[in-house]
Design a protein around this motif. Structure first.
Motif, PDB file in Angstrom:
ATOM      1  N   SER A   1       1.119  -1.482   0.097  1.00  0.00           N
ATOM      2  CA  SER A   1      -0.421  -0.212  -0.179  1.00  0.00           C
ATOM      3  C   SER A   1       1.111   1.708   0.046  1.00  0.00           C
ATOM      4  O   SER A   1       0.563   2.429  -1.079  1.00  0.00           O
ATOM      5  CB  SER A   1      -0.983   0.071   1.129  1.00  0.00           C
ATOM      6  OG  SER A   1      -1.866   1.132   1.212  1.00  0.00           O
ATOM      7  N   GLN A   2       2.246   1.006   1.092  1.00  0.00           N
ATOM      8  CA  GLN A   2       2.854   2.539   0.803  1.00  0.00           C
ATOM      9  C   GLN A   2       3.217   2.575  -0.474  1.00  0.00           C
ATOM     10  O   GLN A   2       3.278   3.464  -0.996  1.00  0.00           O
ATOM     11  CB  GLN A   2       4.045   2.507   1.524  1.00  0.00           C
ATOM     12  CG  GLN A   2       4.802   3.306   2.012  1.00  0.00           C
ATOM     13  CD  GLN A   2       5.640   3.107   3.313  1.00  0.00           C
ATOM     14  OE1 GLN A   2       5.968   2.604   3.840  1.00  0.00           O
ATOM     15  NE2 GLN A   2       6.804   4.154   3.738  1.00  0.00           N
ATOM     16  N   LEU A   3       4.124   1.627  -1.133  1.00  0.00           N
ATOM     17  CA  LEU A   3       4.297   1.657  -3.012  1.00  0.00           C
ATOM     18  C   LEU A   3       3.813   2.325  -3.857  1.00  0.00           C
ATOM     19  O   LEU A   3       3.895   3.018  -4.178  1.00  0.00           O
ATOM     20  CB  LEU A   3       5.066   0.397  -2.634  1.00  0.00           C
ATOM     21  CG  LEU A   3       6.734  -0.159  -2.084  1.00  0.00           C
ATOM     22  CD1 LEU A   3       6.351  -1.377  -2.441  1.00  0.00           C
ATOM     23  CD2 LEU A   3       7.557   1.152  -2.762  1.00  0.00           C
ATOM     24  N   LEU A   4       2.429   1.344  -3.772  1.00  0.00           N
ATOM     25  CA  LEU A   4       0.983   1.883  -4.254  1.00  0.00           C
ATOM     26  C   LEU A   4       0.429   3.676  -4.289  1.00  0.00           C
ATOM     27  O   LEU A   4       0.651   4.183  -5.296  1.00  0.00           O
ATOM     28  CB  LEU A   4       0.255   1.419  -4.978  1.00  0.00           C
ATOM     29  CG  LEU A   4       0.367  -0.634  -4.927  1.00  0.00           C
ATOM     30  CD1 LEU A   4      -1.243  -1.155  -4.882  1.00  0.00           C
ATOM     31  CD2 LEU A   4       1.129  -0.270  -6.297  1.00  0.00           C
TER      32      LEU A   4
ATOM     33  N   TYR B   1       2.727   5.937  -3.556  1.00  0.00           N
ATOM     34  CA  TYR B   1       3.177   7.191  -3.915  1.00  0.00           C
ATOM     35  C   TYR B   1       2.952   7.325  -5.569  1.00  0.00           C
ATOM     36  O   TYR B   1       2.887   7.935  -6.114  1.00  0.00           O
ATOM     37  CB  TYR B   1       4.785   6.805  -3.935  1.00  0.00           C
ATOM     38  CG  TYR B   1       5.525   6.259  -3.087  1.00  0.00           C
ATOM     39  CD1 TYR B   1       5.628   8.374  -1.932  1.00  0.00           C
ATOM     40  CD2 TYR B   1       5.989   5.716  -1.754  1.00  0.00           C
ATOM     41  CE1 TYR B   1       5.675   7.623  -0.497  1.00  0.00           C
ATOM     42  CE2 TYR B   1       6.143   5.385  -1.176  1.00  0.00           C
ATOM     43  CZ  TYR B   1       6.329   7.129   0.394  1.00  0.00           C
ATOM     44  OH  TYR B   1       6.928   6.791   1.609  1.00  0.00           O
ATOM     45  N   ILE B   2       3.157   5.886  -6.332  1.00  0.00           N
ATOM     46  CA  ILE B   2       2.744   6.055  -7.676  1.00  0.00           C
ATOM     47  C   ILE B   2       1.640   7.077  -7.224  1.00  0.00           C
ATOM     48  O   ILE B   2       0.994   7.235  -8.962  1.00  0.00           O
ATOM     49  CB  ILE B   2       2.247   4.117  -8.034  1.00  0.00           C
ATOM     50  CG1 ILE B   2       3.353   4.248  -8.043  1.00  0.00           C
ATOM     51  CG2 ILE B   2       1.808   4.314  -9.424  1.00  0.00           C
ATOM     52  CD1 ILE B   2       3.622   2.079  -8.460  1.00  0.00           C
ATOM     53  N   SER B   3       0.308   6.170  -6.865  1.00  0.00           N
ATOM     54  CA  SER B   3      -0.721   6.933  -6.659  1.00  0.00           C
ATOM     55  C   SER B   3      -1.502   8.282  -6.589  1.00  0.00           C
ATOM     56  O   SER B   3      -1.680   9.283  -7.614  1.00  0.00           O
ATOM     57  CB  SER B   3      -2.074   6.392  -5.845  1.00  0.00           C
ATOM     58  OG  SER B   3      -3.162   6.515  -5.692  1.00  0.00           O
TER      59      SER B   3
ATOM     60  N   VAL C   1      -1.500  13.699  -9.255  1.00  0.00           N
ATOM     61  CA  VAL C   1      -0.471  15.429  -9.386  1.00  0.00           C
ATOM     62  C   VAL C   1      -0.756  15.338 -10.990  1.00  0.00           C
ATOM     63  O   VAL C   1      -0.733  16.244 -11.670  1.00  0.00           O
ATOM     64  CB  VAL C   1       1.621  15.169  -8.849  1.00  0.00           C
ATOM     65  CG1 VAL C   1       1.341  16.291  -9.386  1.00  0.00           C
ATOM     66  CG2 VAL C   1       1.021  15.181  -7.176  1.00  0.00           C
ATOM     67  N   LEU C   2      -0.328  14.438 -11.867  1.00  0.00           N
ATOM     68  CA  LEU C   2      -0.678  14.599 -13.474  1.00  0.00           C
ATOM     69  C   LEU C   2      -1.880  14.158 -14.390  1.00  0.00           C
ATOM     70  O   LEU C   2      -1.660  15.677 -15.079  1.00  0.00           O
ATOM     71  CB  LEU C   2       0.298  12.713 -14.461  1.00  0.00           C
ATOM     72  CG  LEU C   2       2.079  12.365 -13.442  1.00  0.00           C
ATOM     73  CD1 LEU C   2       2.225  10.936 -14.518  1.00  0.00           C
ATOM     74  CD2 LEU C   2       2.265  14.117 -14.459  1.00  0.00           C
ATOM     75  N   ILE C   3      -2.377  14.218 -13.488  1.00  0.00           N
ATOM     76  CA  ILE C   3      -3.581  14.006 -13.921  1.00  0.00           C
ATOM     77  C   ILE C   3      -4.267  15.654 -14.056  1.00  0.00           C
ATOM     78  O   ILE C   3      -4.958  16.376 -14.851  1.00  0.00           O
ATOM     79  CB  ILE C   3      -4.953  13.435 -13.533  1.00  0.00           C
ATOM     80  CG1 ILE C   3      -4.371  11.717 -13.642  1.00  0.00           C
ATOM     81  CG2 ILE C   3      -6.443  13.392 -13.701  1.00  0.00           C
ATOM     82  CD1 ILE C   3      -4.890  10.410 -12.696  1.00  0.00           C
TER      83      ILE C   3
ATOM     84  N   VAL D   1      -4.411   3.160 -14.153  1.00  0.00           N
ATOM     85  CA  VAL D   1      -4.381   2.123 -13.372  1.00  0.00           C
ATOM     86  C   VAL D   1      -4.492   2.695 -11.934  1.00  0.00           C
ATOM     87  O   VAL D   1      -4.531   2.121 -10.859  1.00  0.00           O
ATOM     88  CB  VAL D   1      -2.984   2.296 -13.602  1.00  0.00           C
ATOM     89  CG1 VAL D   1      -2.222   1.290 -12.593  1.00  0.00           C
ATOM     90  CG2 VAL D   1      -2.381   1.426 -15.297  1.00  0.00           C
ATOM     91  N   GLU D   2      -4.278   4.157 -11.473  1.00  0.00           N
ATOM     92  CA  GLU D   2      -5.104   4.727  -9.813  1.00  0.00           C
ATOM     93  C   GLU D   2      -5.859   4.470 -10.026  1.00  0.00           C
ATOM     94  O   GLU D   2      -5.232   3.181  -8.273  1.00  0.00           O
ATOM     95  CB  GLU D   2      -4.619   5.700 -10.421  1.00  0.00           C
ATOM     96  CG  GLU D   2      -4.370   7.343  -8.928  1.00  0.00           C
ATOM     97  CD  GLU D   2      -5.729   6.836  -8.425  1.00  0.00           C
ATOM     98  OE1 GLU D   2      -5.980   7.427  -7.736  1.00  0.00           O
ATOM     99  OE2 GLU D   2      -6.572   7.833  -9.158  1.00  0.00           O
TER     100      GLU D   2
END
Lengths: 357, 380
Positions: free
Chosen positions: A139-142, A144-146, A151-153, A267-268
């Motif tokens: 969850s912690q790793l995901l 950061y991706i999320s 932010v990109l969105i 994917v988010e």
């Protein structure tokens, strides 16, 4: 259970609140209250503080117990936990159905649901089998991706926003607005109840304030998404789409150079559902291990097989699934995630000494 | 071992229903026409092997498939029967419709491309100005490999002078059609020259192409039905009012001589003041581009007068256009009704386009008179 840290716990809040919101809750809210959807989300955020406080109260008062052991001590019967088990199984099936349907209608529309389910249930099974500390690390790793994807969105959509599209304001009837707010709380916030499986003493540096901040930040993000969709598409175009939150991703354009990012960015939404499903699966597994010891060895494969089969055969179309979740499932969510914890809370307040023993 | 089986299962499941790139026919443009009560759909395939191999004289490099059906889906299914490869719509750049489809109501055919999960919602929607949309797909341009790319470039290159990309987008057109108090507009495309010659390789071999595509006037719609085309002058003013024009070239008479103004900054703000009152503010900044009048441009009073005349003429033209829209065309292309609905939703039922008062304010500013101080004239 190995210890997890408070940041990892907060990432659970982030993912649980988001899971299913973009795929289902948002569509139902938009359909009910149209331009006022973000107001419903704001009211829903305020209402959601109630289940959050119940969870925090129980965690603070019984730091060594999770809800299952607490119920066992308070009620001295299996009944409550069995009800939770059945309800959680149904919620797991429904959440998994949301995930496979999302993947099927947007990416793998020519692939059989059985194949998609198989691909998605395997990592859920594997992560849940490794225990809560592994789920927390994932969850912690995901997270950061999320956050990066979010932010990109937001960056890629700023040029598309037309604030005029939120008008007219407050055109919906108050009862519909309230119903949509309840929908927001019942389908999203109430799921925080599954975090009651982690006793407070298993979370290092546990801090209720941090949890409330995580809750508010996630809700602000959800309100922001709701507003962005309405502002970009206008309500009429929004209501045309099955997944408006995905459709706006088709408009993401970063610095005029990067576009066609919708598949990566969406994917988010899958990450949130994935974490949510692993937590629910772990939760059900824990109940079975506590209450039905005979099958405890095979509990996880059984849960996953049950989820795999039923999510494929229960709802044939998105409309039937959406109607069931928004109309009938809401009661299951309210009973399992709000009423039962409330009963536990009252029972505990009435007789706190039982737990201390 | 368990771990490896799980990983294998995860990876191998991706092989189900896969399609190789060479099994797909990548559609980059589609045309919709009406023929004998049926829809005739044409698709332009981009990855035809001809693109790389064809060098024969008179042979076109592009491949267009055409089929008829009662619905768009049925017609596309018929094309799939003709095409040896599966049609793939993810890279579609533009859809062209004929005016007949427009007159019948575009929403009847809008569904297929909007519903298809393969398509993106950022492709362009254009109407052909006279003729069949399938012909547009065949016109080859000396500057682009495919007609679809040529159309896309045509739209996007004109974005330096105007911003028509938004109004030409498929989803924006549908968005405006279904919004309360809005009538959409559609950009048109024109075939100049002989359409048959335009589809042949020989069209690329002459210094001046025999046939080429160009952007046409604006198609005015009432709800989803095509009503009429605007004139060239109206097209430019509509784009100014929609904030789509970055540049405006405007000519008028001053002291009975021609003056041509070029502005590279136009800004329009349309505001609802009251239930029945709308204010249109236009700000235009530009230069004197050309004149055959013998006025002394060193004299600031003369420049001031030219500016006033410019302002007055634009105001007159805009007023004329708005009156035409209100009373003659009766199409709310600027979304006055939508503004009323958003601010006074209860009053919207009583809204009538011809009853609304529109006040036009134009502010123009001459920045420079160019490199010359007066017109070039024989001065002996």
């Amino acid at each position: 259970m190995k210890n997890i840290n408070s940041f990892q716990y907060n990432t659970f809040i982030w993912f649980i609140l988001r899971a299913g919101f973009l795929e289902l809750t948002l569509t139902s809210i938009l359909y009910n209250v149209k331009e006022d959807s973000y107001i419903a989300a704001i009211i829903g955020t305020i209402l959601g503080i109630i289940p959050l406080f119940i969870l925090e109260y129980l965690k603070n008062k019984c730091p060594k117990d999770n809800l299952i052991t607490l119920n066992k001590k308070l009620f001295k019967s299996r009944l409550i936990n069995i009800i939770i088990l059945i309800g959680s199984l149904i919620i797991n099936v429904a959440t998994f159905w949301i995930l496979i349907h999302f993947a099927n209608s947007l990416f793998l529309y020519k692939t059989s649901l059985w194949i998609i389910s198989l691909v998605l249930i395997i990592p859920i099974y594997y992560t849940s089998s490794k225990g809560m500390h592994v789920i927390a690390k994932v969850s912690q790793l995901l997270f950061y991706i999320s956050v990066i994807l979010n932010v990109l969105i937001m960056t890629g959509l700023t040029g598309e926003i037309n604030l005029n599209n939120i008008n007219p304001i407050m055109r919906s009837k108050p009862d519909k607005l309230l119903l949509s707010s309840v929908l927001f709380t019942a389908l999203n916030t109430s799921k925080l109840f599954f975090l009651s499986i982690i006793p407070k003493n298993k979370i290092t540096n546990y801090n209720s304030k941090k949890n409330i901040i995580a809750y508010i930040l996630t809700c602000v993000n959800l309100i922001d998404i709701t507003l962005s969709i309405i502002c970009i598409f206008g309500i009429d175009l929004t209501l045309l789409y099955e997944y408006p939150a995905f459709q706006i991703l088709k408009r993401v354009n970063i610095l005029g150079v990067l576009d066609r990012l919708e598949t990566i960015l969406s994917v988010e939404a899958i990450l949130s559902l994935f974490i949510n499903l692993t937590i629910i699966t772990y939760y059900i597994d824990s109940i079975i291990k506590k209450e039905i010891k005979k099958i405890s060895k095979y509990s996880l494969p059984l849960i996953c097989t049950f989820t795999y089969i039923f999510s494929n055969i229960l709802f044939k179309t998105y409309q039937s699934g959406e109607a069931f979740i928004s109309n009938q499932m809401i009661y299951i969510f309210v009973i399992i995630c709000i009423i039962i914890p409330l009963i536990t809370l009252f029972k505990f307040i009435k007789n706190p000494k039982i737990v201390k023993k | 071992m368990k771990k490896y089986i799980l990983i294998l299962l995860l990876l191998l499941s991706g092989c189900q229903n896969y399609s190789e790139l060479n099994q797909l026919a990548i559609v980059t443009a589609a045309g919709i026409d009406k023929d004998k009560g049926k829809y005739e759909v044409s698709v332009l395939i981009a990855n035809s092997p001809k693109v790389n191999s064809s060098n024969k004289e008179g042979e076109a490099k592009t491949t267009v498939y055409k089929a008829k059906g009662k619905t768009i889906g049925e017609a596309i299914k018929m094309i799939e029967l003709k095409s040896p490869k599966e049609l793939y719509f993810s890279h579609i750049n533009c859809i062209i419709i004929s005016d007949e489809i427009g007159k019948e109501g575009f929403l009847k055919v809008a569904d297929y491309f909007m519903r298809n999960p393969e398509t993106r919602n950022r492709f362009y929607l254009l109407q052909i100005d006279k003729g069949k949309s399938s012909d547009v797909l065949k016109i080859i341009s000396p500057l682009e490999s495919y007609p679809s790319q040529s159309i896309k470039t045509l739209i996007e290159s004109s974005q330096t002078s105007s911003n028509i990309g938004d109004s030409a987008s498929y989803s924006n057109f549908i968005g405006k059609t279904i919004q309360k108090g809005y009538d959409p507009i559609m950009t048109t495309i024109k075939i100049n020259g002989d359409k048959d010659k335009g589809s042949k390789q020989s069209n690329l071999e002459t210094t001046e192409p025999n046939t080429y595509l160009s952007m046409g006037p604006i198609a005015i719609y009432k709800n989803d039905k095509f009503k009429r085309l605007s004139s060239n002058k109206e097209t430019e003013l509509i784009r100014v009012l929609n904030n789509e024009n970055k540049e405006l070239n405007y000519s008028f008479k001053y002291k009975e001589k021609n003056v041509n103004m070029f502005s590279n900054m136009t800004k329009t703000s349309i505001k609802l003041i009251d239930k029945n009152f709308i204010s249109v503010d236009i700000y235009i900044k530009g230069d004197i581009f050309e004149t055959d009048s013998n006025v002394n441009l060193n004299d600031y009073k003369e420049v001031y007068k030219i500016n006033k005349k410019w302002q007055k003429n634009i105001k007159k033209d805009v007023k004329k256009l708005i009156d035409k829209i209100k009373h003659k065309w009766k199409c709310d292309i600027f979304g006055f009704g939508n503004m009323v609905y958003k601010k006074y939703p209860d009053y919207y039922k009583n809204f009538k386009l011809d009853k609304i008062n529109v006040n036009v304010k134009v502010k123009t500013e001459i920045i420079s008179t160019g490199s010359l101080t007066k017109a070039i004239k024989e001065d002996k």
